[in-house]
Design a protein around this motif. Sequence first.
Motif, PDB file in Angstrom:
ATOM      1  N   UNK A  14       0.825  -1.205   0.000  1.00  0.00           N
ATOM      2  CA  UNK A  14       0.000   0.000   0.000  1.00  0.00           C
ATOM      3  C   UNK A  14       0.859   1.256   0.000  1.00  0.00           C
ATOM      4  N   UNK A  15       1.938   1.233   0.774  1.00  0.00           N
ATOM      5  CA  UNK A  15       2.822   2.396   0.806  1.00  0.00           C
ATOM      6  C   UNK A  15       3.461   2.642  -0.556  1.00  0.00           C
ATOM      7  N   UNK A  16       3.938   1.592  -1.212  1.00  0.00           N
ATOM      8  CA  UNK A  16       4.532   1.748  -2.534  1.00  0.00           C
ATOM      9  C   UNK A  16       3.515   2.304  -3.525  1.00  0.00           C
ATOM     10  N   UNK A  17       2.287   1.768  -3.487  1.00  0.00           N
ATOM     11  CA  UNK A  17       1.259   2.255  -4.404  1.00  0.00           C
ATOM     12  C   UNK A  17       0.955   3.724  -4.150  1.00  0.00           C
ATOM     13  N   UNK A  18       0.900   4.119  -2.870  1.00  0.00           N
ATOM     14  CA  UNK A  18       0.602   5.517  -2.543  1.00  0.00           C
ATOM     15  C   UNK A  18       1.749   6.435  -2.944  1.00  0.00           C
ATOM     16  N   UNK A  19       2.989   5.971  -2.817  1.00  0.00           N
ATOM     17  CA  UNK A  19       4.124   6.800  -3.220  1.00  0.00           C
ATOM     18  C   UNK A  19       4.113   7.049  -4.730  1.00  0.00           C
ATOM     19  N   UNK A  47      11.767   5.768  -3.371  1.00  0.00           N
ATOM     20  CA  UNK A  47      11.305   4.909  -2.281  1.00  0.00           C
ATOM     21  C   UNK A  47      10.521   3.721  -2.797  1.00  0.00           C
ATOM     22  N   UNK A  48       9.881   3.878  -3.985  1.00  0.00           N
ATOM     23  CA  UNK A  48       9.064   2.788  -4.523  1.00  0.00           C
ATOM     24  C   UNK A  48       9.860   1.855  -5.415  1.00  0.00           C
ATOM     25  N   UNK A  49      11.116   2.186  -5.665  1.00  0.00           N
ATOM     26  CA  UNK A  49      11.930   1.345  -6.549  1.00  0.00           C
ATOM     27  C   UNK A  49      12.521   0.191  -5.754  1.00  0.00           C
ATOM     28  N   UNK A  50      11.708  -0.795  -5.449  1.00  0.00           N
ATOM     29  CA  UNK A  50      12.135  -1.968  -4.689  1.00  0.00           C
ATOM     30  C   UNK A  50      12.115  -3.186  -5.584  1.00  0.00           C
ATOM     31  N   UNK A  67       5.714  -3.778  -8.023  1.00  0.00           N
ATOM     32  CA  UNK A  67       6.025  -2.369  -8.253  1.00  0.00           C
ATOM     33  C   UNK A  67       5.945  -1.970  -9.727  1.00  0.00           C
ATOM     34  N   UNK A  68       6.519  -2.731 -10.676  1.00  0.00           N
ATOM     35  CA  UNK A  68       6.379  -2.324 -12.086  1.00  0.00           C
ATOM     36  C   UNK A  68       4.925  -2.204 -12.518  1.00  0.00           C
ATOM     37  N   UNK A  69       4.073  -3.086 -12.039  1.00  0.00           N
ATOM     38  CA  UNK A  69       2.661  -2.986 -12.377  1.00  0.00           C
ATOM     39  C   UNK A  69       2.040  -1.723 -11.819  1.00  0.00           C
ATOM     40  N   UNK A  70       2.437  -1.316 -10.610  1.00  0.00           N
ATOM     41  CA  UNK A  70       1.927  -0.076 -10.032  1.00  0.00           C
ATOM     42  C   UNK A  70       2.321   1.120 -10.883  1.00  0.00           C
ATOM     43  N   UNK A  71       3.582   1.166 -11.283  1.00  0.00           N
ATOM     44  CA  UNK A  71       4.059   2.289 -12.096  1.00  0.00           C
ATOM     45  C   UNK A  71       3.324   2.325 -13.437  1.00  0.00           C
ATOM     46  N   UNK A 110      -5.630  18.033  -6.447  1.00  0.00           N
ATOM     47  CA  UNK A 110      -5.127  18.496  -5.147  1.00  0.00           C
ATOM     48  C   UNK A 110      -5.829  17.767  -4.003  1.00  0.00           C
ATOM     49  N   UNK A 111      -7.146  17.565  -4.128  1.00  0.00           N
ATOM     50  CA  UNK A 111      -7.889  16.846  -3.090  1.00  0.00           C
ATOM     51  C   UNK A 111      -7.391  15.408  -2.958  1.00  0.00           C
ATOM     52  N   UNK A 112      -7.219  14.743  -4.072  1.00  0.00           N
ATOM     53  CA  UNK A 112      -6.731  13.366  -4.029  1.00  0.00           C
ATOM     54  C   UNK A 112      -5.311  13.306  -3.489  1.00  0.00           C
ATOM     55  N   UNK A 113      -4.491  14.308  -3.823  1.00  0.00           N
ATOM     56  CA  UNK A 113      -3.119  14.334  -3.320  1.00  0.00           C
ATOM     57  C   UNK A 113      -3.114  14.496  -1.799  1.00  0.00           C
ATOM     58  N   UNK A 114      -3.994  15.324  -1.279  1.00  0.00           N
ATOM     59  CA  UNK A 114      -4.063  15.491   0.174  1.00  0.00           C
ATOM     60  C   UNK A 114      -4.477  14.184   0.856  1.00  0.00           C
ATOM     61  N   UNK A 115      -5.457  13.486   0.284  1.00  0.00           N
ATOM     62  CA  UNK A 115      -5.886  12.210   0.861  1.00  0.00           C
ATOM     63  C   UNK A 115      -4.765  11.179   0.819  1.00  0.00           C
ATOM     64  N   UNK A 116      -4.015  11.154  -0.282  1.00  0.00           N
ATOM     65  CA  UNK A 116      -2.901  10.205  -0.389  1.00  0.00           C
ATOM     66  C   UNK A 116      -1.860  10.495   0.686  1.00  0.00           C
ATOM     67  N   UNK A 117      -1.557  11.760   0.907  1.00  0.00           N
ATOM     68  CA  UNK A 117      -0.550  12.098   1.918  1.00  0.00           C
ATOM     69  C   UNK A 117      -1.040  11.768   3.322  1.00  0.00           C
ATOM     70  N   UNK A 118      -2.337  11.936   3.575  1.00  0.00           N
ATOM     71  CA  UNK A 118      -2.879  11.551   4.875  1.00  0.00           C
ATOM     72  C   UNK A 118      -2.738  10.050   5.094  1.00  0.00           C
ATOM     73  N   UNK A 119      -3.017   9.277   4.077  1.00  0.00           N
ATOM     74  CA  UNK A 119      -2.878   7.821   4.206  1.00  0.00           C
ATOM     75  C   UNK A 119      -1.413   7.425   4.384  1.00  0.00           C
ATOM     76  N   UNK A 120      -0.510   8.148   3.714  1.00  0.00           N
ATOM     77  CA  UNK A 120       0.917   7.867   3.912  1.00  0.00           C
ATOM     78  C   UNK A 120       1.344   8.172   5.349  1.00  0.00           C
ATOM     79  N   UNK A 121       0.804   9.245   5.921  1.00  0.00           N
ATOM     80  CA  UNK A 121       1.118   9.554   7.318  1.00  0.00           C
ATOM     81  C   UNK A 121       0.615   8.449   8.242  1.00  0.00           C
TER      82      UNK A 121
END
Length: 449
Positions: free
Chosen positions: A183-188, A209-212, A217-221, A338-349
């Motif tokens: 989930x963290x990789x997908x959010x990043x 950070x997502x390059x693991x 991961x390639x599918x996420x990108x 911008x709204x979606x970006x804020x939600x993504x950052x909240x989930x990352x926190x």
Amino acid sequence: MRPDCTPACCRFRTRRGKILHRYIPVAVLLGVLACSSRLAAEPVGDLRTYKLASGDRITVTVFNQPELSGDVVIDDAGNIILPFLEPIAVKDVTIIECQRLIRARLADGILQQPTVSVRISELRPLYVMGDVRTAGAYPYRYGSTVQSAVSAAGGFGPPELVPGAAVSEFLLADERVRQLTFQKQALLVREARLQAQRDGMQAFSPPSQAATTDAGTPGLVTNEKDTFANQAAILETQLNVLRSQKPHIQNQIEALNGQVAATQTQLEVVRQYAEQYSRLVKQGLGTLSAEMQSKLAQATHENELWRLKTEISRLQMGAGELDVRIEEAAAVFKRQVVTELREVRERLNELGVTLPAAREIRAVRLQFAAGLIKTGVKHSISVSRLRNGETTVFEATETTPLEPGDMVDVKRLLPERASGEAASTGQPRYNFGLLDTPSDAVAVGSRSP
């Protein structure tokens, strides 16, 4: 003689007073001997200075008054309740002071010269919690230390788990960590895509950070790049549709401007003809009906001219509204980004808190599954002690003496946390070798994700 007392009653009271006077020294001596014998058996060294507190159980003995005697537990408010008496506050007083308080209450209209003896029958228990076999409350004993309290709780270590359950618990914890990591990789990756859309970029690159080595991961990108391209194409199509309407409106405006020019020319000709004919009518060379027809023609052309100008104004307003809609479409898209970006950052926190905790749980589960629990595990011990109405927490060792009511909290220090090497070297906190496949779940390696 009291007015409400018969002669027989008075004789009985006199006889009882003599008996009490005769046996009071004996009662006092027995009370002193009881307290003296109890001192050797009580869990604390000097009961004369011990301060009573909530949870202590005391035995109150009123000589020759069994209905007023018995065991009493000091309640949460620090009071005791005796028959026929209001609650008596005995918190933070000694045994001797408690005897005086009870004696004073009984002497206030209940008994004449009461003899009271108070002793402690049971002190507050010790509470042991944390990394022990059986957490709970245990009786206080004289000379209790942290080590004896932990021994009463079954010793260090959590409750025993059967091997199959330990492996199952580890696999569940490992799966939880993998899910949170994914989930963290997908959010990043999504955060990088949203930032590029917000800044109006034509492409984006996944963060480092997502390059693991995770296979997903390639599918996420790829998915996020497809989303980036599709949303950009949809927005561009919507804007192009709006922009394509503007040339059509401009053509209509230009055509109407041509009609306005022609109508103005015609109006000027009709106006000149109407003026000349009006002069002829005044000279008697024309008719009124013909003059009226010329004025009506002039008014018709003026009306047409105004209609054309109104239509031009309407089209110009439509062109302005079209520009606003174009800007609004772009603004709505950016606002959604911008709204979606804020939600993504909240989930990352949130993941920044839950993922480390999940890794700690996984590390502990691995210790069970791999049989890494050994007697040399280090512990952190803290004691919470209530004194004078205030709770004090201090670090303790196994030899620290305890007092009644102490709360012992035992926490296991995981290997690297105990040694402090992880913080100084920057290496992963735990070194339990969590492998990447469930079949290697209980193996011990050298790296944890």
